[in-house]
Write an enzyme that holds these catalytic residues in place. Structure first.
Site, PDB file in Angstrom:
ATOM      1  N   CYS A  33      40.209  48.935  21.754  1.00 13.97           N
ATOM      2  CA  CYS A  33      39.595  47.603  21.633  1.00 13.97           C
ATOM      3  C   CYS A  33      38.321  47.626  20.791  1.00 13.97           C
ATOM      4  CB  CYS A  33      39.233  47.050  23.012  1.00 13.97           C
ATOM      5  SG  CYS A  33      40.577  46.938  24.191  1.00 13.97           S
TER       6      CYS A  33
ATOM      7  N   HIS B  93      37.884  42.267  27.770  1.00 15.14           N
ATOM      8  CA  HIS B  93      39.303  42.112  27.436  1.00 15.14           C
ATOM      9  C   HIS B  93      40.129  42.309  28.694  1.00 15.14           C
ATOM     10  CE1 HIS B  93      43.181  42.313  25.686  1.00 15.14           C
ATOM     11  NE2 HIS B  93      43.301  43.638  25.715  1.00 15.14           N
TER      12      HIS B  93
ATOM     13  N   HIS C  31      44.063  41.650  30.830  1.00 19.26           N
ATOM     14  CA  HIS C  31      45.504  41.417  30.743  1.00 19.26           C
ATOM     15  C   HIS C  31      45.934  40.438  31.837  1.00 19.26           C
ATOM     16  CE1 HIS C  31      46.491  45.427  28.448  1.00 19.26           C
ATOM     17  NE2 HIS C  31      45.672  44.631  27.776  1.00 19.26           N
TER      18      HIS C  31
ATOM     19  N   GLU D  40      36.936  19.967  36.371  1.00 23.70           N
ATOM     20  CA  GLU D  40      35.525  20.259  36.614  1.00 23.70           C
ATOM     21  C   GLU D  40      35.102  21.617  36.068  1.00 23.70           C
ATOM     22  OE1 GLU D  40      31.633  19.451  38.171  1.00 23.70           O
ATOM     23  OE2 GLU D  40      33.359  18.199  37.660  1.00 23.70           O
TER      24      GLU D  40
ATOM     25  N   HIS E 121      49.959  39.105  25.895  1.00 27.60           N
ATOM     26  CA  HIS E 121      49.056  40.258  25.993  1.00 27.60           C
ATOM     27  C   HIS E 121      47.881  39.999  26.924  1.00 27.60           C
ATOM     28  CE1 HIS E 121      46.777  43.593  23.538  1.00 27.60           C
ATOM     29  NE2 HIS E 121      46.247  43.456  24.746  1.00 27.60           N
TER      30      HIS E 121
END
Length: 240
Positions: free
Chosen positions: A100, A117, A119, A146, A202
């Site tokens: 990443c 990140h 999943h 809201e 992903h």
């Protein structure tokens, strides 16, 4: 420099009694995200920028077991490509850097202080629903909920309101994580006010000015994605 890193590995960079230090925060966050079902099977990642240092969770480590000594540290700014040019000042010798990394760097180059990140199943599901209902080029949209108030309008523009429409761009997945970088950059350019990008089939990348903002925005988005999936089951529109 390389010889000094090899000799000491700059372990002092990840040794601190301060619970707010990135080397302590990243393992804590990863444990939370694991318990929430966001980062199962070593997937996902978290990175924090502090000054001219970037702290990144490693690749291939069970997220609930990460310890401070597992954390990678990069100088910032640093080149995204090629990977060999990235300025690591601490590398756990037995671990691999996160795939990443260039995506995190893309967020940091735009002023982020933390990038997450996940999943998340809800994030994945909404990308599939959007594709089926609106086509592959559509973004995720939702309004009149809201929790939208937990998402910024854009840098220095305050927070979204109840009657606003939240829009999150969606990019297509690739076989290798790093290959998402160009699409992520393009989505950020097309949606300059966004603080998140969904990746179809992903997960999602979410960033914020600091750790607290990135975390709470990620929580708000996951709530909205789950709500959107349930609304779809009931035939309720996401945008009024």
């Amino acid at each position: 420099m390389a010889q000094e890193i090899e000799k000491t590995n700059n372990d002092h960079l990840v040794q601190s009694s301060d619970p707010e230090h990135p080397a302590n925060l990243i393992p804590e966050l990863c444990r939370k995200f694991y318990n929430w079902g966001w980062v199962t099977g070593t997937g996902g990642g978290t990175s924090i920028r502090r000054g001219d240092h970037i702290f990144i969770a490693p690749s291939g480590v069970q997220k609930e077991l990460i310890q401070p000594h597992n954390i990678f540290v990069l100088e910032f700014p640093t080149p995204k490509y090629p990977p060999s040019d990235r300025k690591y000042i601490r590398k756990p010798l037995e671990l691999k850097p996160s795939a990443c990394t260039p995506l995190f760097l893309t967020a940091f180059e735009r002023g982020a202080g933390c990038c997450i990140h996940t999943h998340s199943q809800w994030a994945v599901l909404v990308t599939l629903l959007v594709e089926r209902e609106k086509g592959p080029d559509a973004c995720f949209e939702i309004s009149n909920i809201e929790q939208i108030k937990g998402i910024p309008r854009g840098k220095g523009k305050g927070m979204l309101g109840f009657f606003d429409t939240l829009r999150i761009p969606i990019i297509e997945n690739t076989a290798f994580e790093e290959d998402l970088t160009e699409s992520l950059e393009k989505a950020m350019d097309q949606y300059p006010d966004t603080y998140a990008v969904l990746v179809r089939r992903h997960g999602i990348y979410v960033w914020g000015d600091d750790v607290a903002k990135a975390k709470t925005q990620c929580e708000s988005l996951d709530y909205l994605f789950q709500l959107a999936v349930e609304m779809h089951k009931l035939g309720l529109p996401w945008v009024k």
